[in-house]
Design an enzyme around this catalytic site. Structure first.
Site, PDB file in Angstrom:
ATOM      1  N   GLY A 168      -5.480   7.412   5.134  1.00 57.39           N
ATOM      2  CA  GLY A 168      -4.671   8.393   5.862  1.00 57.39           C
ATOM      3  C   GLY A 168      -3.382   8.701   5.123  1.00 57.39           C
ATOM      4  O   GLY A 168      -2.957   9.860   5.020  1.00 57.39           O
ATOM      5  N   ARG A 225      -7.546  -3.412   9.443  1.00 57.71           N
ATOM      6  CA  ARG A 225      -6.630  -4.339  10.125  1.00 57.71           C
ATOM      7  C   ARG A 225      -7.256  -4.963  11.379  1.00 57.71           C
ATOM      8  O   ARG A 225      -6.859  -6.054  11.787  1.00 57.71           O
ATOM      9  CB  ARG A 225      -5.317  -3.636  10.449  1.00 57.71           C
ATOM     10  CG  ARG A 225      -4.587  -3.175   9.183  1.00 57.71           C
ATOM     11  CD  ARG A 225      -3.135  -2.835   9.449  1.00 57.71           C
ATOM     12  NE  ARG A 225      -2.635  -1.856   8.503  1.00 57.71           N
ATOM     13  CZ  ARG A 225      -2.250  -2.132   7.261  1.00 57.71           C
ATOM     14  NH1 ARG A 225      -2.308  -3.355   6.803  1.00 57.71           N
ATOM     15  NH2 ARG A 225      -1.807  -1.165   6.471  1.00 57.71           N
ATOM     16  N   ARG A 253       2.872   5.969  -3.375  1.00 57.73           N
ATOM     17  CA  ARG A 253       4.023   6.787  -3.799  1.00 57.73           C
ATOM     18  C   ARG A 253       4.293   6.643  -5.293  1.00 57.73           C
ATOM     19  O   ARG A 253       4.687   7.597  -5.963  1.00 57.73           O
ATOM     20  CB  ARG A 253       5.249   6.402  -2.966  1.00 57.73           C
ATOM     21  CG  ARG A 253       5.139   6.911  -1.511  1.00 57.73           C
ATOM     22  CD  ARG A 253       5.988   6.085  -0.576  1.00 57.73           C
ATOM     23  NE  ARG A 253       6.076   6.623   0.776  1.00 57.73           N
ATOM     24  CZ  ARG A 253       5.191   6.376   1.754  1.00 57.73           C
ATOM     25  NH1 ARG A 253       4.128   5.618   1.525  1.00 57.73           N
ATOM     26  NH2 ARG A 253       5.369   6.889   2.962  1.00 57.73           N
ATOM     27  N   GLN A 267       4.412   9.450   7.138  1.00 58.07           N
ATOM     28  CA  GLN A 267       3.465  10.258   6.368  1.00 58.07           C
ATOM     29  C   GLN A 267       3.836  11.741   6.446  1.00 58.07           C
ATOM     30  O   GLN A 267       3.801  12.445   5.439  1.00 58.07           O
ATOM     31  CB  GLN A 267       2.051  10.035   6.879  1.00 58.07           C
ATOM     32  CG  GLN A 267       1.579   8.606   6.661  1.00 58.07           C
ATOM     33  CD  GLN A 267       0.196   8.340   7.212  1.00 58.07           C
ATOM     34  OE1 GLN A 267      -0.417   9.214   7.823  1.00 58.07           O
ATOM     35  NE2 GLN A 267      -0.306   7.138   7.001  1.00 58.07           N
ATOM     36  N   SER A 296       6.645   9.672  12.084  1.00 54.49           N
ATOM     37  CA  SER A 296       5.607   9.442  11.074  1.00 54.49           C
ATOM     38  C   SER A 296       6.184   9.570   9.676  1.00 54.49           C
ATOM     39  O   SER A 296       6.642  10.643   9.268  1.00 54.49           O
ATOM     40  CB  SER A 296       4.461  10.451  11.257  1.00 54.49           C
ATOM     41  OG  SER A 296       3.618  10.410  10.119  1.00 54.49           O
ATOM     42  N   LYS A 330      -4.816   5.962  14.569  1.00 48.69           N
ATOM     43  CA  LYS A 330      -4.833   5.270  13.270  1.00 48.69           C
ATOM     44  C   LYS A 330      -6.260   5.251  12.722  1.00 48.69           C
ATOM     45  O   LYS A 330      -7.078   6.055  13.138  1.00 48.69           O
ATOM     46  CB  LYS A 330      -4.262   3.855  13.446  1.00 48.69           C
ATOM     47  CG  LYS A 330      -2.772   3.857  13.763  1.00 48.69           C
ATOM     48  CD  LYS A 330      -1.973   4.367  12.598  1.00 48.69           C
ATOM     49  CE  LYS A 330      -0.510   4.534  12.918  1.00 48.69           C
ATOM     50  NZ  LYS A 330       0.215   5.197  11.838  1.00 48.69           N
ATOM     51  N   ASP A 388       1.750  -0.900  11.995  1.00 48.35           N
ATOM     52  CA  ASP A 388       0.462  -1.422  11.516  1.00 48.35           C
ATOM     53  C   ASP A 388       0.236  -2.887  11.915  1.00 48.35           C
ATOM     54  O   ASP A 388      -0.759  -3.489  11.515  1.00 48.35           O
ATOM     55  CB  ASP A 388       0.386  -1.312   9.987  1.00 48.35           C
ATOM     56  CG  ASP A 388       0.263   0.139   9.542  1.00 48.35           C
ATOM     57  OD1 ASP A 388      -0.300   0.942  10.307  1.00 48.35           O
ATOM     58  OD2 ASP A 388       0.727   0.463   8.437  1.00 48.35           O
ATOM     59  N   LYS A 441       0.829  -1.216   0.000  1.00 49.25           N
ATOM     60  CA  LYS A 441       0.000   0.000   0.000  1.00 49.25           C
ATOM     61  C   LYS A 441       0.864   1.268   0.000  1.00 49.25           C
ATOM     62  O   LYS A 441       0.615   2.193  -0.774  1.00 49.25           O
ATOM     63  CB  LYS A 441      -0.925  -0.036   1.229  1.00 49.25           C
ATOM     64  CG  LYS A 441      -1.854   1.144   1.368  1.00 49.25           C
ATOM     65  CD  LYS A 441      -3.058   0.804   2.221  1.00 49.25           C
ATOM     66  CE  LYS A 441      -2.757   0.714   3.701  1.00 49.25           C
ATOM     67  NZ  LYS A 441      -2.495   2.007   4.351  1.00 49.25           N
ATOM     68  N   SER A 442       1.865   1.297   0.860  1.00 47.96           N
ATOM     69  CA  SER A 442       2.716   2.491   0.958  1.00 47.96           C
ATOM     70  C   SER A 442       3.416   2.766  -0.372  1.00 47.96           C
ATOM     71  O   SER A 442       3.464   3.906  -0.850  1.00 47.96           O
ATOM     72  CB  SER A 442       3.785   2.291   2.038  1.00 47.96           C
ATOM     73  OG  SER A 442       3.189   2.170   3.296  1.00 47.96           O
TER      74      SER A 442
END
Ligand code: S3P
Length: 443
Positions: A95, A396, A27, A170, A168, A348, A321, A22-23
């Site tokens: 998020g 999750r 990107r 993010q 973080s 989260k 996570d 996902k990350s």
């Protein structure tokens, strides 16, 4: 809401193809849209969160397409070249998508409005707005800095040096993405290193990014601004965070052995592996290799007894996570597992500390929260189950408690299966494909 129920499984066996990370997927779409030329992305996660990012990039002038073989292509517009979106950008539950997108918007001289679902609208965005305002963007948000919000991007973004007040990736990534449009060097200091996918991928697209760690362990990431990003094909590794679910299930169901090929093992992501190995888990890494600038391996997981451990606070960023599913493993371990320094879990997709405590309690497991620590008393292989768990819009939480149900005496039900599609489309089918017994709704 469509509930789902997981029943005790016979042994789990076989190979499972975990979806893309996902990350990395967020990107790849964003940087592809900021590069000149067409980037082909193989293995992109086709979860809800990522589709929101794809839509947003498209709404701002990039061309995003999926071909029949599942390869995505993004034709970018260059750094600073995005166009003002005509409508509100809706990031759904994402998020990461929302916060990284704020960085992208802050570096563009235009006005954009952003919203999200009920969970995302409750999450703190001020942590991103603060540095982006320093860089020259204006951000007008609801009480508490929450969505919906408006970003008026900076006409002349300024490079900054920013020390992260919370660990973080993010926030770091938002600053770096805005820094692409700023002249000179933008630096982020990280007292506790977080996942470095943004840095790796910016380099992959041709930016100059330096990473250095001082004697106190503080990591400094420096981006040289206004690079000419050039399209560069991306192979997305399979998501370690998603692999964690069948991995823990196979550890718990007696007689299991499963193989998970091509799993991303970025060292800032794989803290759960370290922890499970400390608990005595039998997880073998085969064929360790590098793909698209990220380390990957095939993981072979076999059942075995687990023992409780103490997880130090400094490990939290590398497994942030995975505490829900680790708590499930801890419930079956012998002895107590203490997970320390989990303040970030409260902000989260839901308050995960509360969700874990409630879910474990409902299934006959003793759990305590002491300050920011979570303590689970393991039941040495025998967990009652039989509980109904509130998912609270958190994918999750749903997947972790369905994993629990594969090994509890009585079935475990989660009240809402839909959020699983944000990060792991096909979770139920994949789990059942290796021998689990999970049913959705009235099936
Ligand atoms: C992510 C960073 C983490 C993580 C999230 C993905 C990322 O959030 O929880 O699922 O891709 O950068 P924080 O940076 O807020 O810890």
């Amino acid at each position: 809401m469509l509930e789902a129920t997981s029943r005790k499984a016979g042994k789990l066996a076989g190979e499972a193809a975990i979806p893309g990370d996902k990350s990395v997927s967020h990107r790849a779409l964003m940087l592809g849209a900021l590069a000149i030329g067409t980037t082909r992305i193989e293995g992109l996660l086709e979860g809800e969160d990522i589709l929101r990012t794809a839509d947003a990039m498209q709404a701002m002038g990039a061309t995003v397409e999926r071909s029949d073989d599942g390869v995505w292509s993004v034709t970018g517009v260059g750094v600073g070249g995005l166009a003002e979106p005509e409508d509100v950008i809706d990031m759904g539950n994402a998020g990461t998508g929302a916060r990284l997108m704020m960085g992208v918007l802050a570096g563009h001289d235009m006005t954009a409005f952003m919203t999200g679902d009920v969970s995302l609208r409750a999450r703190p965005m001020e942590r991103v707005s603060v540095p982006l305002r320093e860089m020259g963007a204006q951000i007008l948000a609801r009480d508490g800095g929450r969505l919906p919000l408006a970003v008026v991007g900076a006409s002349d973004p300024m490079p900054i040096e920013y020390r992260l007040p919370v660990p973080s990736a993010q926030v770091k990534s938002a600053v770096l993405l805005a820094g692409l449009s700023a002249p000179g060097e933008t630096s982020v200091f990280e007292p506790e290193p977080t996942r470095d996918h943004t840095e790796r991928m910016m380099r992959h697209f041709g930016a100059t990014v330096r990473m250095e760690t001082d004697t106190q362990g503080v990591r400094r990431v420096t981006l040289v601004g206004q690079p000419e990003l050039t399209a560069a094909d991306v192979t997305v590794p399979r998501d370690f965070s998603s692999a964690a679910f069948p991995m823990v299930a196979a550890l718990l169901v007696p007689g299991s052995e499963i193989k998970l090929p091509g799993i991303g093992l970025n060292p800032h992501r794989s803290g759960l592996l370290t922890t499970l190995l400390e608990m005595g888990a039998d997880i073998e890494q085969q064929n360790v290799r590098e793909e698209g600038g990220e380390p990957i391996a095939d993981l072979v997981v076999r059942t075995g007894p687990l023992k409780g451990v103490t997880v130090p606070p400094e490990r939290a960023p590398s497994m942030i996570d995975e505490y829900q599913v680790l708590s499930v493993a801890a419930a079956f371990a012998a002895g107590e597992t203490r997970m320390c320094g989990l303040a970030e879990l409260r902000v989260k997709e839901s308050d995960r500390l509360a969700a874990i405590a409630d879910g474990l309690t409902a299934n006959g497991v003793a759990v305590k929260i002491e300050g920011d620590d979570l303590i689970v008393t393991g039941r040495d292989g025998s967990v009652a189950g039989g509980g109904r768990v509130e998912v609270r819009h958190d994918h999750r939480t749903a997947m972790s408690f369905l994993v629990m149900g594969v090994a509890t005496d009585a079935p475990v039900t989660v009240d809402d299966a839909a959020p699983m599609d944000t990060s792991f489309p096909g979770f139920t089918e994949l789990m059942n494909g290796i021998g689990a017994d999970i049913s959705r709704g009235n099936e």
